[in-house]
Design an enzyme around this catalytic site. Structure first.
Site, PDB file in Angstrom:
ATOM      1  N   GLU A 213       8.617   8.410   2.029  1.00  0.00           N
ATOM      2  CA  GLU A 213       8.777   9.847   1.919  1.00  0.00           C
ATOM      3  C   GLU A 213       9.628  10.403   3.055  1.00  0.00           C
ATOM      4  O   GLU A 213       9.241  10.292   4.227  1.00  0.00           O
ATOM      5  CB  GLU A 213       7.373  10.434   2.005  1.00  0.00           C
ATOM      6  CG  GLU A 213       7.229  11.856   1.679  1.00  0.00           C
ATOM      7  CD  GLU A 213       5.731  12.132   1.501  1.00  0.00           C
ATOM      8  OE1 GLU A 213       5.386  12.659   0.454  1.00  0.00           O
ATOM      9  OE2 GLU A 213       4.942  11.805   2.400  1.00  0.00           O
TER      10      GLU A 213
ATOM     11  N   HIS B 226     -10.439  -1.024  -6.168  1.00  0.00           N
ATOM     12  CA  HIS B 226     -11.366  -0.802  -5.065  1.00  0.00           C
ATOM     13  C   HIS B 226     -11.471   0.663  -4.663  1.00  0.00           C
ATOM     14  O   HIS B 226     -12.313   1.024  -3.854  1.00  0.00           O
ATOM     15  CB  HIS B 226     -10.905  -1.630  -3.860  1.00  0.00           C
ATOM     16  CG  HIS B 226      -9.534  -1.203  -3.394  1.00  0.00           C
ATOM     17  ND1 HIS B 226      -8.391  -1.455  -4.127  1.00  0.00           N
ATOM     18  CD2 HIS B 226      -9.129  -0.516  -2.305  1.00  0.00           C
ATOM     19  CE1 HIS B 226      -7.350  -0.949  -3.488  1.00  0.00           C
ATOM     20  NE2 HIS B 226      -7.771  -0.373  -2.385  1.00  0.00           N
TER      21      HIS B 226
ATOM     22  N   ASP C  88       0.827  -1.198   0.000  1.00  0.00           N
ATOM     23  CA  ASP C  88       0.000   0.000   0.000  1.00  0.00           C
ATOM     24  C   ASP C  88       0.868   1.258   0.000  1.00  0.00           C
ATOM     25  O   ASP C  88       1.861   1.331   0.735  1.00  0.00           O
ATOM     26  CB  ASP C  88      -0.862  -0.038   1.280  1.00  0.00           C
ATOM     27  CG  ASP C  88      -1.995   0.959   1.278  1.00  0.00           C
ATOM     28  OD1 ASP C  88      -2.894   0.829   0.438  1.00  0.00           O
ATOM     29  OD2 ASP C  88      -1.971   1.872   2.127  1.00  0.00           O
TER      30      ASP C  88
ATOM     31  N   GLU D   2       1.690  -0.202  -5.032  1.00  0.00           N
ATOM     32  CA  GLU D   2       0.791   0.888  -5.412  1.00  0.00           C
ATOM     33  C   GLU D   2       1.637   2.156  -5.524  1.00  0.00           C
ATOM     34  O   GLU D   2       2.036   2.732  -4.510  1.00  0.00           O
ATOM     35  CB  GLU D   2      -0.298   1.078  -4.347  1.00  0.00           C
ATOM     36  CG  GLU D   2      -1.291   2.138  -4.737  1.00  0.00           C
ATOM     37  CD  GLU D   2      -2.158   2.646  -3.582  1.00  0.00           C
ATOM     38  OE1 GLU D   2      -3.259   3.127  -3.848  1.00  0.00           O
ATOM     39  OE2 GLU D   2      -1.722   2.572  -2.422  1.00  0.00           O
TER      40      GLU D   2
HETATM   41  C1  NOJ Z   1      -4.499   2.988  -0.525  1.00  0.00           C
HETATM   42  C2  NOJ Z   1      -5.677   2.069  -0.531  1.00  0.00           C
HETATM   43  O1  NOJ Z   1      -5.849   1.576  -1.835  1.00  0.00           O
HETATM   44  C3  NOJ Z   1      -6.870   2.861  -0.048  1.00  0.00           C
HETATM   45  O2  NOJ Z   1      -8.054   2.121  -0.167  1.00  0.00           O
HETATM   46  C4  NOJ Z   1      -6.640   3.312   1.362  1.00  0.00           C
HETATM   47  O3  NOJ Z   1      -7.685   4.150   1.780  1.00  0.00           O
HETATM   48  C5  NOJ Z   1      -5.325   4.070   1.472  1.00  0.00           C
HETATM   49  N1  NOJ Z   1      -4.238   3.419   0.829  1.00  0.00           N
HETATM   50  C6  NOJ Z   1      -4.949   4.251   2.922  1.00  0.00           C
HETATM   51  O4  NOJ Z   1      -4.524   3.010   3.419  1.00  0.00           O
END
Ligand code: NOJ
Length: 557
Positions: free
Chosen positions: A212, A315, A205, A248
Site C-alpha cells: 500500500e 485460522h 501475509d 492472502e
Molecule cells: C493476517 C493473519 O492471517 C492474521 O492472523 C494476523 O493477525 C494478521 N495478518 C496480522 O499479521
C-alpha cells in the site's frame, strides 16, 4: 487427463494443510506443541494424502498476535524447538514427499523487534527508515482498522520517537517500509534463508497492505508496487524453481486477479479465494446453489501456471466482509446467531461442524464440494476430524485449540501446566469421544475416513483442479452441478445444499448416448441417454462425482 504434467506444477492440484506447531503435537511434555512432535505426525498427514504443509508463524515472538508479531525473522521460537528440530522435521516431510511452506509476515514486525527498538530510539538510527513515520497522521492516509475491537486508528504516537508510526494491524505491529530498498533486500534475504533450509515457498501475509503506497509508503521510491511483487517472485524462482507464493489477498475478484500478475502470471503463484468461500456460506445458509455458482462464473481464471487456493475455514475469523449487510445477516442468523459467535462485526469465530450442528452428511457434502471445485484445497488442522471451536477462548483463538489426537480433555497434550493450551475440553459436534484421530481412524464411517477417500479421489482426478469448469444447467435450485474437462477427460460433480432429496436432468450435449458414467465416491454409476441427457438422484445433502468414460478411457473406480 495425463497426470505427468501435474508433477511440475505441483501446486495446481496440491492438498495443503495449515497447522500451528504450537497446537499440533506436544513431544516434550510442556503442554505446547513442538517441531519434534510435528515430525512424529508427518506419517499421519501422509496417510491423509496431504502434499504440502503450511506452517503458521513459528518464529520468536511475544505472541500477542499468535506469532504474527515477530521479533526475529531468521529464528525458531525456542519454545517450539531449534533450527535443528526444524530441519529434522523438513527432512521427514521431504522423505514422505510432502512439501512445506511457511508464513512470510513482512508487512510488519513486533514492536519488540530490535529493528523497531533501534528505529524508535533515534532519528539517526539506520533502522529509522525501515518503518513508516509521520509528524501527524496524514489526511490522505490509508483507512479502515482491521481489528476494530482493539484499535481505532492506524497511526500510533510513539513518545520515544516523537512521531506517529503506521500499523495496519495492532499497534504493537509497526508496518515495515518496503519503499526502502534496504527493507526489500532484507525481505529477500529472509526468504533466501528459509528456502536454503528447504522450504518450498511461502504463504504471504496481508499482501495488499504490504504494497500500500497511498498516504503510507513513499510512492516516489516505490512507483509500481506490483513491480516489487514481480521482483520477489523472480528472486524466489531463481533460488528454487518449484517454490510458490500463496497470497492472502481478500479483495474483489478483479483486484485479486492483478496480484497474480498479467497474463504471464509473474507475481503471486496462488491467491486464496475469499469471495468463493463467503459465497459458499451464503449458499449453505440459503440451501441454494446460486450464490456459489455466481461466484464461480465471476471468478477470473488464474494465469496458466497459477492457481486459486480454495478453503472452507482458516485460522482467522470466518470473514463475511465481502457480502452485503443483508447477506451477512443471513449467514449470521443461520450459523452464528449469538453475539459471542461473531467477531469484528464481519465474521464468525466458529468451525464448520458446529455451524452445521454436527450433521455428518452435510459436513461431508461441503468437503466434497471443496475437493471438486476448481482450485487447490487448503485444510485447516482438525477439519479432517470435525473439530469444533471453544467460544471461551478470546477472539480468533476459539478455532485455534489443540489438535485432538486421543479422546478426553487434552487430546494427547500434556496438561502439567494448568495454563497450557490443552487444559480445556474442546467439545466437537459429535462429542469429545468421537472428535479425535484415534477413534476416527478405526471407523470407516468417520469424517476422517471420508476425507481420506476424498483426497485420494481428488488426486486421481486432476481435471477437477486443473480443468475447465462449467456449471451445468438444470431445474433443481438446491443442486450445484458442474463438470471439469481437461485433455478430453470429463468429471461431473453434483452437490445438494438442501436436506430434501433432489433429482436433476443434465444435458451433456457432447457425450454419445450409451456412454457410461462411473461413480467415484461410491459404487454404481449412470448411463448417458439420447441427446446427452442423464438423470441423477441425490439424497438430502448428497454429493456425487462421476467420471464420463469416453471411448478408450479406463478408471480404477
Ligand atoms: C493476517 C493473519 O492471517 C492474521 O492472523 C494476523 O493477525 C494478521 N495478518 C496480522 O499479521
Amino acid at each position: 487427463m495425463r497426470v505427468s504434467g501435474t508433477a511440475d506444477l505441483w501446486w495446481k492440484n496440491a492438498v495443503i494443510y495449515c497447522l500451528d506447531v504450537e497446537t499440533y503435537l506436544d513431544a516434550n511434555g510442556d503442554g505446547r506443541g513442538d517441531f519434534t512432535g510435528l515430525a512424529q505426525r508427518v506419517d499421519y498427514l501422509d496417510e491423509l494424502g496431504v502434499t504440502c504443509i503450511w506452517l503458521m508463524p513459528f518464529y520468536p515472538s511475544p505472541d500477542r498476535d499468535d506469532g504474527y508479531d515477530i521479533t526475529d525473522f531468521y529464528g525458531v521460537d525456542p519454545r517450539l524447538g531449534s533450527h535443528g528440530d526444524f530441519v529434522e522435521f523438513l527432512r521427514v516431510a521431504r522423505d514422505r514427499g510432502i512439501r512445506v511452506i511457511a508464513d512470510l509476515v513482512v508487512n510488519h514486525t513486533s514492536d519488540r523487534h530490535p529493528w523497531f527498538q533501534s528505529a524508535r530510539a533515534s532519528r539517526d538510527s539506520p533502522y529509522r527508515d525501515w518503518y513508516v513515520w509521520r509528524d501527524e497522521p496524514p489526511a490522505d492516509g490509508p483507512e479502515g482498522v482491521v481489528f476494530p475491537d482493539q484499535e481505532k486508528t492506524l497511526w500510533q504516537y510513539d513518545e520515544q520517537a516523537g512521531q506517529y508510526y503506521l500499523h495496519r494491524f495492532y499497534r504493537h505491529q509497526p508496518d515495515l517500509n518496503v519503499a526502502n530498498p534496504a527493507v526489500r533486500d532484507e525481505i529477500a534475504r529472509v526468504m533466501g534463508f528459509w528456502l536454503a533450509l528447504g522450504l518450498s515457498g511461502f504463504r504471504v501475509d496481508a499482501v495488499p497492505f504490504l504494497l500500500e503506497t497511498a498516504g503510507a509508503l513513499d510512492a516516489e521510491q516505490l512507483p509500481d508496487p506490483h513491480q516489487y511483487l514481480r521482483d520477489l517472485r523472480a528472486f524466489l524462482s531463481r533460488r528454487n524453481g518449484e517454490a510458490v507464493l500463496l497470497g492472502e489477498v481478500n479483495l474483489p475478484y478483479p483486484e485479486v486477479r492483478r496480484f497474480f500478475g498479467d497474463e504471464d502470471g509473474d507475481e503471486l503463484t496462488m491467491c486464496f479465494d475469499f469471495i468463493g468461500m463467503q459465497r459458499l456460506y451464503l449458499a449453505l445458509a440459503r440451501r441454494q446453489a446460486a450464490p456459489l455458482a455466481e461466484s464461480l462464473r465471476e471468478r477470473p481464471p488464474a494465469p496458466r501456471d497459477g492457481q486459486w487456493a480454495t478453503f472452507v475455514r482458516n485460522h482467522d475469523e470466518l470473514t463475511l466482509d465481502k457480502l452485503s449487510d443483508e447477506e451477512r445477516q443471513e449467514v449470521f442468523a443461520a450459523f452464528g446467531p449469538e453475539p459471542e459467535m461473531q467477531v469484528y462485526g464481519r465474521g464468525l469465530r466458529r468451525r464448520l461442524p458446529t455451524m452445521l450442528n454436527g450433521d455428518l452428511a452435510r459436513i461431508q457434502m461441503v468437503y466434497s464440494l471443496l475437493f471438486s471445485l476448481p482450485g487447490t484445497p487448503v485444510l485447516f488442522y482438525g477439519e479432517e476430524i470435525g473439530m469444533g471451536e471453544d467460544l471461551r477462548e478470546e477472539g480468533r483463538s476459539a478455532v485455534r485449540t489443540v489438535m485432538q489426537w486421543t479422546a478426553g480433555a487434552n487430546g494427547g497434550f500434556s496438561t502439567a501446566d494448568p495454563s497450557s493450551l490443552a487444559a480445556r475440553v474442546v467439545e466437537g459436534p459429535f462429542g469429545p469421544e468421537k472428535v479425535n484421530v484415534a477413534a476416527q481412524r478405526r471407523d470407516p464411517q468417520s469424517l476422517l475416513s471420508w476425507m481420506t477417500r476424498l483426497v485420494y479421489r481428488y488426486r486421481e482426478c486432476p481435471e477437477l483442479a486443473w480443468g475447465d469448469c462449467r456449471i451445468l444447467e438444470h431445474d433443481a435450485p438446491s443442486v450445484l452441478a458442474h463438470r471439469a474437462d481437461a485433455d478430453g477427460c470429463t468429471v461431473v460433480a453434483l452437490h445438494n445444499f438442501d436436506e430434501k432429496p433432489a433429482e436433476v436432468t443434465l444435458r451433456l450435449a457432447d457425450v454419445d448416448p450409451g456412454t457410461r458414467m462411473v461413480e467415484l465416491l461410491a459404487g454404481g454409476g449412470a448411463s448417458v441417454g439420447e441427446g446427452g441427457r442423464v438423470q441423477l438422484r441425490l439424497d438430502g445433502y448428497g454429493c456425487r462425482w462421476l467420471r464420463v468414460l469416453h471411448p478408450g478411457e479406463t478408471t480404477l473406480a
